[in-house]
Design a protein around this motif. Structure first.
Motif, PDB file in Angstrom:
ATOM      1  N   GLN A   1       0.900  -1.091  -0.008  1.00  0.00           N
ATOM      2  CA  GLN A   1       0.043   0.089   0.078  1.00  0.00           C
ATOM      3  C   GLN A   1       0.894   1.272   0.124  1.00  0.00           C
ATOM      4  N   CYS A   2       1.978   1.375   0.659  1.00  0.00           N
ATOM      5  CA  CYS A   2       3.046   2.380   0.722  1.00  0.00           C
ATOM      6  C   CYS A   2       3.443   2.776  -0.783  1.00  0.00           C
TER       7      CYS A   2
ATOM      8  N   GLU B   1      -7.454  -3.354 -10.985  1.00  0.00           N
ATOM      9  CA  GLU B   1      -8.533  -3.786 -11.645  1.00  0.00           C
ATOM     10  C   GLU B   1      -9.664  -2.568 -11.967  1.00  0.00           C
ATOM     11  N   LYS B   2      -9.715  -1.957 -10.833  1.00  0.00           N
ATOM     12  CA  LYS B   2     -10.811  -0.703 -11.112  1.00  0.00           C
ATOM     13  C   LYS B   2     -10.322   0.435 -12.173  1.00  0.00           C
ATOM     14  N   LEU B   3      -9.374   0.386 -12.452  1.00  0.00           N
ATOM     15  CA  LEU B   3      -8.534   1.287 -13.229  1.00  0.00           C
ATOM     16  C   LEU B   3      -8.823   0.889 -14.603  1.00  0.00           C
ATOM     17  N   ILE B   4      -8.248  -0.545 -14.753  1.00  0.00           N
ATOM     18  CA  ILE B   4      -8.705  -1.353 -16.066  1.00  0.00           C
ATOM     19  C   ILE B   4     -10.202  -1.253 -16.556  1.00  0.00           C
ATOM     20  N   SER B   5     -11.005  -1.586 -15.341  1.00  0.00           N
ATOM     21  CA  SER B   5     -12.215  -1.956 -16.022  1.00  0.00           C
ATOM     22  C   SER B   5     -12.783  -0.639 -16.229  1.00  0.00           C
TER      23      SER B   5
ATOM     24  N   TYR C   1      -8.816   7.880   1.290  1.00  0.00           N
ATOM     25  CA  TYR C   1      -9.979   6.818   1.038  1.00  0.00           C
ATOM     26  C   TYR C   1      -9.611   5.722   0.492  1.00  0.00           C
ATOM     27  N   ILE C   2      -8.501   5.520  -0.352  1.00  0.00           N
ATOM     28  CA  ILE C   2      -8.224   4.208  -0.547  1.00  0.00           C
ATOM     29  C   ILE C   2      -7.578   3.332   0.527  1.00  0.00           C
TER      30      ILE C   2
ATOM     31  N   TYR D   1      -8.501  -1.027  -0.072  1.00  0.00           N
ATOM     32  CA  TYR D   1      -7.928  -1.279  -1.467  1.00  0.00           C
ATOM     33  C   TYR D   1      -6.626  -1.816  -1.412  1.00  0.00           C
ATOM     34  N   SER D   2      -6.174  -2.852  -2.273  1.00  0.00           N
ATOM     35  CA  SER D   2      -4.943  -3.224  -2.442  1.00  0.00           C
ATOM     36  C   SER D   2      -4.511  -2.721  -3.704  1.00  0.00           C
ATOM     37  N   PHE D   3      -3.119  -2.733  -4.166  1.00  0.00           N
ATOM     38  CA  PHE D   3      -2.465  -2.538  -5.298  1.00  0.00           C
ATOM     39  C   PHE D   3      -3.475  -3.206  -6.559  1.00  0.00           C
TER      40      PHE D   3
END
Length: 135
Positions: free
Chosen positions: A60-61, A128-132, A115-116, A121-123
């Protein structure tokens, strides 16, 4: 905890954007790739350190540092291109409007990171959300 994390990121931002940037040679932010990345690297590295001090997992860092680095790079680049394209001088009200928008976008980046962070949320989740978003 999330308010303290946000506040610490904002302190880090002020330190990088004012003190550290002032100590560097004048950076040409019109170059998409160039010495200006030293400034963006400062932001990413210190975001990584702040996140680590708040005991987030290393994955996450790295995610938070990457988000800060990439968004800071593009916000500064786009702002600089617009200012140059329209010959906006630093004594004009419009120049300071763009500086204000620049800072608001940076603050929003830290709000996104918090927020993340606290949604867990993990990397992989973020990727996956970015790609979708594109499909």
């Amino acid at each position: 905890m999330n308010t303290l994390f946000l506040f610490t990121l904002l302190i880090k931002h002020a330190f990088c954007d004012l003190y550290l940037q002032f100590k560097k040679v004048p950076l040409n932010k019109l170059k998409y790739v160039g010495e200006c990345h030293l400034h963006y690297f400062d932001h990413g590295l210190l975001t990584f350190i702040v996140s680590y001090l708040f005991t987030f997992p290393l994955e996450q860092c790295l995610l938070f540092a990457s988000i800060d680095y990439i968004i800071h790079w593009h916000v500064d680049f786009i702002k600089t291109v617009i200012i140059k394209l329209f010959n906006i001088v630093d004594t004009s009200l419009v120049y300071w409007l763009f500086q204000t928008i620049d800072q608001l976008l940076h603050y929003s980046t830290y709000l996104l990171i918090v927020y993340i962070a606290f949604k867990g949320y993990s990397f992989q989740n973020v990727f996956e959300k970015l790609i979708s978003f594109f499909y």
